[in-house]
Design a protein around this motif. Structure first.
Motif, PDB file in Angstrom:
ATOM      1  N   ILE A 270       0.830  -1.204   0.000  1.00  0.00           N
ATOM      2  CA  ILE A 270       0.000   0.000   0.000  1.00  0.00           C
ATOM      3  C   ILE A 270       0.870   1.263   0.000  1.00  0.00           C
ATOM      4  O   ILE A 270       0.617   2.212  -0.750  1.00  0.00           O
ATOM      5  CB  ILE A 270      -0.944  -0.004   1.220  1.00  0.00           C
ATOM      6  N   VAL A 271       1.910   1.272   0.835  1.00  0.00           N
ATOM      7  CA  VAL A 271       2.820   2.423   0.898  1.00  0.00           C
ATOM      8  C   VAL A 271       3.566   2.589  -0.425  1.00  0.00           C
ATOM      9  O   VAL A 271       3.698   3.710  -0.957  1.00  0.00           O
ATOM     10  CB  VAL A 271       3.820   2.259   2.055  1.00  0.00           C
ATOM     11  N   PHE A 272       4.030   1.481  -0.988  1.00  0.00           N
ATOM     12  CA  PHE A 272       4.747   1.500  -2.262  1.00  0.00           C
ATOM     13  C   PHE A 272       3.853   2.064  -3.362  1.00  0.00           C
ATOM     14  O   PHE A 272       4.270   2.926  -4.156  1.00  0.00           O
ATOM     15  CB  PHE A 272       5.195   0.076  -2.601  1.00  0.00           C
ATOM     16  N   GLY A 273       2.621   1.609  -3.417  1.00  0.00           N
ATOM     17  CA  GLY A 273       1.694   2.094  -4.433  1.00  0.00           C
ATOM     18  C   GLY A 273       1.387   3.567  -4.265  1.00  0.00           C
ATOM     19  O   GLY A 273       1.278   4.305  -5.255  1.00  0.00           O
ATOM     20  N   THR A 274       1.261   4.022  -3.022  1.00  0.00           N
ATOM     21  CA  THR A 274       0.964   5.431  -2.760  1.00  0.00           C
ATOM     22  C   THR A 274       2.080   6.339  -3.255  1.00  0.00           C
ATOM     23  O   THR A 274       1.827   7.419  -3.805  1.00  0.00           O
ATOM     24  CB  THR A 274       0.734   5.660  -1.258  1.00  0.00           C
ATOM     25  N   CYS A 275       3.321   5.908  -3.082  1.00  0.00           N
ATOM     26  CA  CYS A 275       4.469   6.698  -3.560  1.00  0.00           C
ATOM     27  C   CYS A 275       4.435   6.848  -5.083  1.00  0.00           C
ATOM     28  O   CYS A 275       4.648   7.942  -5.620  1.00  0.00           O
ATOM     29  CB  CYS A 275       5.775   6.048  -3.122  1.00  0.00           C
ATOM     30  N   ILE A 276       4.159   5.768  -5.784  1.00  0.00           N
ATOM     31  CA  ILE A 276       4.084   5.817  -7.241  1.00  0.00           C
ATOM     32  C   ILE A 276       2.904   6.674  -7.691  1.00  0.00           C
ATOM     33  O   ILE A 276       3.015   7.496  -8.616  1.00  0.00           O
ATOM     34  CB  ILE A 276       3.963   4.392  -7.822  1.00  0.00           C
ATOM     35  N   LEU A 277       1.758   6.491  -7.038  1.00  0.00           N
ATOM     36  CA  LEU A 277       0.561   7.274  -7.354  1.00  0.00           C
ATOM     37  C   LEU A 277       0.831   8.765  -7.211  1.00  0.00           C
ATOM     38  O   LEU A 277       0.444   9.574  -8.075  1.00  0.00           O
ATOM     39  CB  LEU A 277      -0.572   6.840  -6.421  1.00  0.00           C
ATOM     40  N   THR A 278       1.522   9.147  -6.146  1.00  0.00           N
ATOM     41  CA  THR A 278       1.839  10.559  -5.909  1.00  0.00           C
ATOM     42  C   THR A 278       2.730  11.112  -7.015  1.00  0.00           C
ATOM     43  O   THR A 278       2.532  12.253  -7.480  1.00  0.00           O
ATOM     44  CB  THR A 278       2.528  10.729  -4.547  1.00  0.00           C
TER      45      THR A 278
END
Length: 392
Positions: A270-278
């Motif tokens: 979830i954290v990894f995906g949030t970084c990419i999304l940002t």
């Protein structure tokens, strides 16, 4: 038997994804044909999501009474009826009428299948399950683009309606396959109700976080085509094609996530995906040629990829398998509240301030999402110290 059942569940999620991207990709042409303001797409999506909220809240009870297989079959049939209704619509009020059965069908099957996979299969299968949802969302914009080029938007809905009907017939013919997990499904959970679920520590934060994520995802999904048409000046046909960029990113991301999610665990994914999304959202803020925005929507989709399935898959582990059915049903309701009210709000703000505000709008909800989801994991870590170490 288990492999065939998993394949059927994947197919059912393709049927969920097929209609989801039709409205957004076809709306630049639909609103002109029906002679309604561009922001009226929010009204249609609100009715659809309203139905999903209602059916999600009762999904746990329906599943315990009818079983996951019957809930899935009935839901796919309802959405097929809705799609044929959309294809025959010549007035805006007709879209509103047929939005009701689509919403009712989508909410129940979404909650039932997500809980079923969270209980019986590993995290990688949850990622791949939602990857197949993405396959459906990728196909639909191309179908709509073909329909707009060669006929009308109505034909796009008609084509997808026939595909949906075919999937429903296949599910009907393979109903006996679902008996593979029938006993464990009935014993795995209990219906605790809305009030009791909300009293469990961590659940309110989870619902807010899931609301925020789905608000951002639905806004990007529904308004991508309009963003390209209004901000980048592309034609309706070209914008409909490019709306698939988000879905390409989210589908590819979920396919890749399936190979690493079991190793990293739900929380890290979830954290990894949030970084990419940002990063994808920030790329939309940069004054640059249109190609940067095209890539940006792919990156946004790629970042979204692991967040939804990992939040769902972590639910039995965070709150107990016996509570997962009720909590996931409420999660689906909170998700659809986000996708009901937030994209229409963006439509109103877009008309007033310009659709170029999309990246700032998305970023606000992403920050809220990751804050609430982290609070959920920290709270449940104290409650359930024996939770899978990979998710801590």
């Amino acid at each position: 038997m288990y492999t065939l059942l998993l394949a059927l569940i994947y197919l059912a999620f393709i049927s969920l994804g097929l209609p989801d991207s039709l409205l957004g990709s076809g709306w630049p042409a639909i609103h002109e044909d029906l002679e309604v303001p561009i922001s009226y797409m929010g009204i249609v999506s609100m009715v659809i999501s309203g139905g999903t909220i209602f059916s999600s809240l009762f999904a746990d009870r329906l599943t315990k009474k009818l079983g996951t297989r019957m809930v899935t079959l009935i839901s796919v049939l309802l959405t097929a009826i809705a799609l044929f209704g959309f294809s025959a619509s010549s007035r805006f009020w007709m879209l509103i009428v047929f939005a009701v059965p689509y919403g009712l069908g989508a909410g129940a099957v979404d909650a039932a299948l997500n809980n079923y996979v969270a209980l019986h299969y590993k995290s990688k299968h949850m990622s791949w399950l939602h990857c197949f949802w993405g396959v459906g969302t990728i196909v639909s914009p191309f179908i709509m683009s073909y329909a707009l080029t060669n006929a009308t938007w109505n034909q796009g809905y008609r084509i997808v309606g026939f595909i949906q009907l075919g999937i429903a017939l296949l599910l009907f013919m393979t109903l006996p396959v679902w008996k593979a997990n029938q006993n464990s499904e009935a014993a795995a959970q209990k219906s605790i109700g809305l009030i009791k679920a909300l009293k469990i520590k961590g659940v309110p934060c989870l619902l807010i976080g899931f609301f925020a994520y789905c608000a951002a995802e639905a806004t990007a999904m529904n308004w991508a085509s309009t963003y390209f048409a209004e901000v980048k000046g592309l034609s309706a046909e070209r914008a409909a094609q490019l709306a698939s960029l988000f879905y390409i990113g989210i589908t590819a991301g979920r396919f890749i996530s399936g190979f690493i999610s079991d190793k990293l665990g739900d929380r890290k994914m979830i954290v990894f995906g949030t970084c990419i999304l940002t990063c994808g959202i920030i790329s939309l803020m940069i004054p640059a040629p249109s190609i940067v925005s095209f890539i940006g929507f792919v990156v946004i989709g790629f970042g979204c990829a692991p967040i939804y399935p990992c939040i769902i898959h972590a639910t039995p582990n965070n709150f107990g398998a016996e509570n997962s059915g009720s909590i996931i049903g409420i999660q689906m309701a909170s998700a659809y509240i986000g996708s009901t009210f937030i994209p229409p709000l963006f439509g109103l703000l877009g008309r007033w301030m310009g659709f170029s505000i999309m990246p700032v709008y998305l970023l606000l909800f992403v920050v809220l999402m990751i804050t609430m989801i982290e609070l959920t994991f920290r709270t449940t870590k104290k409650q359930l110290p024996l939770r899978d170490k990979n998710d801590t």
